[in-house]
Design an enzyme around this catalytic site. Structure first.
Site, PDB file in Angstrom:
ATOM      1  N   LEU A 132       6.891 -34.968  -9.282  1.00  0.00           N
ATOM      2  CA  LEU A 132       5.899 -35.711  -8.440  1.00  0.00           C
ATOM      3  C   LEU A 132       4.902 -36.399  -9.395  1.00  0.00           C
ATOM      4  O   LEU A 132       4.464 -35.817 -10.611  1.00  0.00           O
ATOM      5  CB  LEU A 132       5.163 -34.830  -7.453  1.00  0.00           C
ATOM      6  N   PRO A 133       3.875 -37.377  -9.090  1.00  0.00           N
ATOM      7  CA  PRO A 133       3.021 -37.793 -10.029  1.00  0.00           C
ATOM      8  C   PRO A 133       1.688 -37.345 -10.404  1.00  0.00           C
ATOM      9  O   PRO A 133       1.086 -37.787 -11.290  1.00  0.00           O
ATOM     10  CB  PRO A 133       2.763 -39.391  -9.516  1.00  0.00           C
TER      11      PRO A 133
ATOM     12  N   LYS B 152       4.745 -29.265 -22.810  1.00  0.00           N
ATOM     13  CA  LYS B 152       4.905 -30.603 -22.198  1.00  0.00           C
ATOM     14  C   LYS B 152       3.524 -31.296 -22.441  1.00  0.00           C
ATOM     15  O   LYS B 152       3.870 -32.561 -22.873  1.00  0.00           O
ATOM     16  CB  LYS B 152       5.121 -30.136 -20.802  1.00  0.00           C
TER      17      LYS B 152
ATOM     18  N   LYS C  63      -4.250 -39.113 -17.282  1.00  0.00           N
ATOM     19  CA  LYS C  63      -3.837 -37.886 -16.538  1.00  0.00           C
ATOM     20  C   LYS C  63      -3.538 -37.132 -17.456  1.00  0.00           C
ATOM     21  O   LYS C  63      -4.176 -35.854 -17.654  1.00  0.00           O
ATOM     22  CB  LYS C  63      -3.113 -38.031 -15.403  1.00  0.00           C
TER      23      LYS C  63
ATOM     24  N   THR D 203       4.431 -32.921 -14.424  1.00  0.00           N
ATOM     25  CA  THR D 203       3.490 -32.696 -15.404  1.00  0.00           C
ATOM     26  C   THR D 203       2.164 -32.133 -14.623  1.00  0.00           C
ATOM     27  O   THR D 203       1.395 -32.831 -13.994  1.00  0.00           O
ATOM     28  CB  THR D 203       3.306 -33.658 -16.413  1.00  0.00           C
TER      29      THR D 203
END
Length: 302
Positions: A64-65, A167, A235, A92
């Site tokens: 998901l974003p 990540k 983000k 992430t």
């Protein structure tokens, strides 16, 4: 194993397709039903809601974003997940949010694996994307066949925090490399170097990077289409700085990188491709970085 896969965007759609092609039973859900059309044709089942998607699942996969989206999905499905189910989070997500969600899942008898991916949309499509795994070794081993079906290298890094941190650090490096690659190409152009020759020379040099080999191509094409937006870059840049502050590590280059991407988002919009960050330099110099023979999208012919 029956997997529910929620989130069929630029990355998730390819990961889910690889899982289906790997022979796994997969039920998919996305707010955009059209995103599931190819998956249904390939053998996946479509569920009209997130709750219905997990009804018969042994594991839930999310891609998901944003942390907000991950939180909303988990809250919607937790009452419908059977105890003993695994939640595989491939988004992430900053670790404090991930840790809180994992705690809430654990209270419902659901075990969490953090499995963010790195390498880009084209690597997800080809099944070569790298999957970074955090969580209990036994849980990882139970789902290793599915993870290997979705990606190439699958690396177990320890706990949830270790996978989430690595990540974010890979993205931090990628964004810094992207800005640097744009500056290097612009200097070469202003010095009269053919940009196709400059690309090849850098690729064959000690200054090469994965980002140069990939994103420089769509920049030189002019499409900038890397499948990753300015909003996502901002983000993740923020996540990197949060980690640095929490661990007491000064991140000077990351701070400059974040400010550059904030400027890029303000100039070109949150939905602009992140590779358009080099357009700030193009606009400043009045000179475009273009060369023939490069693809509009990675993995496609010119």
């Amino acid at each position: 194993m029956h997997y529910a896969f929620i989130g069929l965007g630029h990355l998730g759609g390819h990961l889910a397709m690889n899982l289906v092609k790997g022979g796994f039973a997969v039920t998919v859900h996305d707010l955009d039903r059209d995103a599931a059309a190819g998956l249904v044709q390939a053998g996946a089942r479509f569920a009209a809601s997130a709750a219905l998607a997990v009804a018969e699942a042994d594991a839930l996969i999310t891609c998901l974003p944003s942390p907000k989206a991950s939180t909303a999905v988990l809250e919607a499905v937790l009452p419908h997940l059977r105890p003993g189910t695994t939640w595989i989070e491939m988004s992430t997500v900053d670790f404090p949010v991930l840790a809180d969600l994992a705690r809430r899942a654990e209270e419902a008898g659901v075990v969490t694996l953090a499995c963010p991916v790195t390498g880009g949309v084209h690597k997800a499509k080809s099944g070569e994307i790298t999957i970074l795994v955090g969580g209990a070794k036994g849980t990882y081993e139970r789902h290793a066949p599915a993870l290997k079906a979705m990606g190439g290298a699958v690396i177990h890094l320890g706990g949830l925090e270790q996978a989430a941190t690595v990540k974010v650090m890979t993205n931090m490096l990628a964004f810094i490399h992207l800005i640097a690659a744009g500056e290097a190409l612009m200097v070469c152009k202003q010095a009269g170097v053919d940009l196709k020759d400059a690309f090849e020379a850098i690729r064959a040099s000690s200054g090469n990077s994965f980002v140069h080999e990939t994103e420089s191509q769509v920049i030189l094409n002019g499409s900038y289409d890397i499948g990753f937006t300015m909003d996502l870059a901002v983000k993740d840049a923020g996540f990197a700085l949060e980690i640095g502050r929490r661990l007491g590590v000064p991140l000077k280059l990351a701070s400059m990188m974040e400010q550059t991407f904030l400027e890029g988002r303000a100039r070109y919009g949150g939905n602009a491709w992140s590779s358009m960050i080099v357009k700030l330099l193009e606009d400043t110099t009045g000179s475009a970085l273009r060369a023939p023979g490069f693809p509009a999208r990675l993995g496609e012919a010119d």
